[in-house]
Scaffold this active site. Structure first.
Site, mmCIF file in Angstrom:
data_model
loop_
_atom_site.group_PDB
_atom_site.id
_atom_site.type_symbol
_atom_site.label_atom_id
_atom_site.label_comp_id
_atom_site.label_asym_id
_atom_site.label_seq_id
_atom_site.Cartn_x
_atom_site.Cartn_y
_atom_site.Cartn_z
ATOM 1 N N ARG A 49 0.823 -1.225 0.000
ATOM 2 C CA ARG A 49 0.000 0.000 0.000
ATOM 3 C C ARG A 49 0.855 1.273 0.000
ATOM 4 O O ARG A 49 0.418 2.321 0.466
ATOM 5 C CB ARG A 49 -0.941 0.029 1.212
ATOM 6 C CG ARG A 49 -2.033 -1.007 1.116
ATOM 7 C CD ARG A 49 -2.897 -1.050 2.343
ATOM 8 N NE ARG A 49 -3.834 -2.159 2.209
ATOM 9 C CZ ARG A 49 -5.150 -2.018 1.985
ATOM 10 N NH1 ARG A 49 -5.683 -0.837 1.910
ATOM 11 N NH2 ARG A 49 -5.910 -3.075 1.863
ATOM 12 N N ARG A 93 6.420 8.251 17.375
ATOM 13 C CA ARG A 93 5.754 8.928 16.256
ATOM 14 C C ARG A 93 6.228 10.369 16.181
ATOM 15 O O ARG A 93 6.274 11.061 17.214
ATOM 16 C CB ARG A 93 4.236 8.886 16.451
ATOM 17 C CG ARG A 93 3.498 9.953 15.703
ATOM 18 C CD ARG A 93 2.001 9.813 15.705
ATOM 19 N NE ARG A 93 1.329 11.102 15.675
ATOM 20 C CZ ARG A 93 1.307 11.940 14.635
ATOM 21 N NH1 ARG A 93 1.933 11.625 13.514
ATOM 22 N NH2 ARG A 93 0.688 13.095 14.697
ATOM 23 N N GLY A 95 5.294 13.883 14.176
ATOM 24 C CA GLY A 95 4.256 14.438 13.309
ATOM 25 C C GLY A 95 4.035 15.905 13.549
ATOM 26 O O GLY A 95 4.802 16.559 14.262
ATOM 27 N N GLU A 184 -3.962 16.430 17.078
ATOM 28 C CA GLU A 184 -3.453 15.630 15.963
ATOM 29 C C GLU A 184 -4.395 14.448 15.819
ATOM 30 O O GLU A 184 -5.528 14.517 16.322
ATOM 31 C CB GLU A 184 -1.967 15.251 16.154
ATOM 32 C CG GLU A 184 -1.596 14.623 17.474
ATOM 33 C CD GLU A 184 -1.908 13.154 17.584
ATOM 34 O OE1 GLU A 184 -2.992 12.864 18.119
ATOM 35 O OE2 GLU A 184 -1.073 12.319 17.194
ATOM 36 N N MET A 185 -3.971 13.372 15.169
ATOM 37 C CA MET A 185 -4.972 12.339 14.863
ATOM 38 C C MET A 185 -4.523 10.901 15.153
ATOM 39 O O MET A 185 -5.177 9.967 14.693
ATOM 40 C CB MET A 185 -5.392 12.471 13.391
ATOM 41 C CG MET A 185 -5.986 13.835 13.085
ATOM 42 S SD MET A 185 -6.653 13.965 11.426
ATOM 43 C CE MET A 185 -8.087 12.923 11.569
ATOM 44 N N SER A 208 2.401 22.949 13.576
ATOM 45 C CA SER A 208 2.403 23.477 12.202
ATOM 46 C C SER A 208 1.296 24.512 12.013
ATOM 47 O O SER A 208 1.359 25.342 11.102
ATOM 48 C CB SER A 208 2.211 22.343 11.196
ATOM 49 O OG SER A 208 1.019 21.640 11.477
ATOM 50 N N ASP A 209 0.258 24.436 12.874
ATOM 51 C CA ASP A 209 -0.868 25.374 12.763
ATOM 52 C C ASP A 209 -1.155 25.917 14.155
ATOM 53 O O ASP A 209 -1.265 25.139 15.101
ATOM 54 C CB ASP A 209 -2.142 24.656 12.283
ATOM 55 C CG ASP A 209 -1.861 23.722 11.114
ATOM 56 O OD1 ASP A 209 -1.431 24.224 10.072
ATOM 57 O OD2 ASP A 209 -2.053 22.509 11.272
#
Ligand code: HPA
Length: 237
Positions: A49, A93, A95, A184-185, A208-209
């Site tokens: 994938r 992680r 991110g 985040e997610m 980032s935001d």
């Protein structure tokens, strides 16, 4: 479960192809970039994938780096397979996140000490009440130490792992009232899987935001803060 269950449905690698510490990021091409830029002798172990995964060496330590896609279901699959079938011990992680706290600046690093979520991912484990997903204190402590030594701005605190990016309810900002620093997610799903297997996990995010002040990172800010975050992840791996 483990060696005899590899390769898995989503990771076409032999058991020994994956290091015991895996650095993960959402974008598989970012994983490729990290492997090629920071690791010595990187070897590709997965492209099922397009979710690229590599194993190489950082300062002599064997480390893997792999994409995890977006959202809790996606990181849920990859971290489940890595912890349960490849006997991975630690997942870090790296991110980006949107700040819910007015005092987090673009480019700041947040080490997610704990993760709130409204995702139902943990339901499968049958907790008797609400579970509080938390980071490995060992990884967290080391990350703070590396960041401090290098003079990288960082905060440690709670994060909100959302199931939606485009939030029609516009209620995510309310988490800020409870001291939750960013959204985040993925962190909650990762921490739940780590808890279920007795493994270690940490989420390191760069802001980032800035959602309170409606400010967004420039390309240069994204680049330099990403470098800091990678340095921390690789040093603690
Ligand atoms: N929402 C969710 N995830 C994110 C965001 C956001 O605003 N920014 C970076 N990751």
């Amino acid at each position: 479960m483990s060696r005899e269950d590899t390769p898995t449905a989503h990771i076409a690698a032999q058991y020994d192809d994956v290091a015991k510490t895996v650095i993960m990021c959402g974008d598989p091409l970012r994983a490729k970039f990290i492997a090629e830029k920071y690791l010595t002798d990187p070897v590709l172990f997965n492209e099922v994938r397009g979710m690229l995964g590599y194993t190489g060496y950082y300062k002599g330590k064997r480390v893997s780096v792999m994409g995890h896609g977006m959202g809790i279901p996606s990181i849920g699959i990859y971290s489940y397979e890595l912890f349960n079938f490849f006997d991975v011990e630690s997942i870090i992680r790296v991110g980006t996140a949107g700040a819910l706290s007015p005092d987090m600046q673009i480019g700041d690093m947040l080490f997610a000490q704990a993760a709130c979520t409204d995702s139902d991912y943990g339901h499968q484990y049958g907790f008797p009440a609400k579970f509080a997903p938390i980071a490995s204190f060992e990884l967290l402590e080391k990350a703070a130490q590396v960041a401090r030594e290098n003079g990288f701005p960082f905060q440690v605190g709670n994060i909100y792992s959302a199931d939606v990016f485009y939030d029609e309810s516009d209620r995510q900002m309310e988490w800020g009232k409870f001291g939750v620093k960013a959204v985040e997610m993925e962190a909650a799903g990762l921490y739940i899987n780590a808890a279920a297997t007795g493994k270690k996990a940490l989420t390191i995010c760069t802001i980032s935001d800035q959602l309170v002040h409606r400010k967004y990172a420039s390309t240069e800010e994204r680049r330099s803060s990403f470098t800091n975050m990678m340095k921390v992840a690789l040093e603690i791996a």
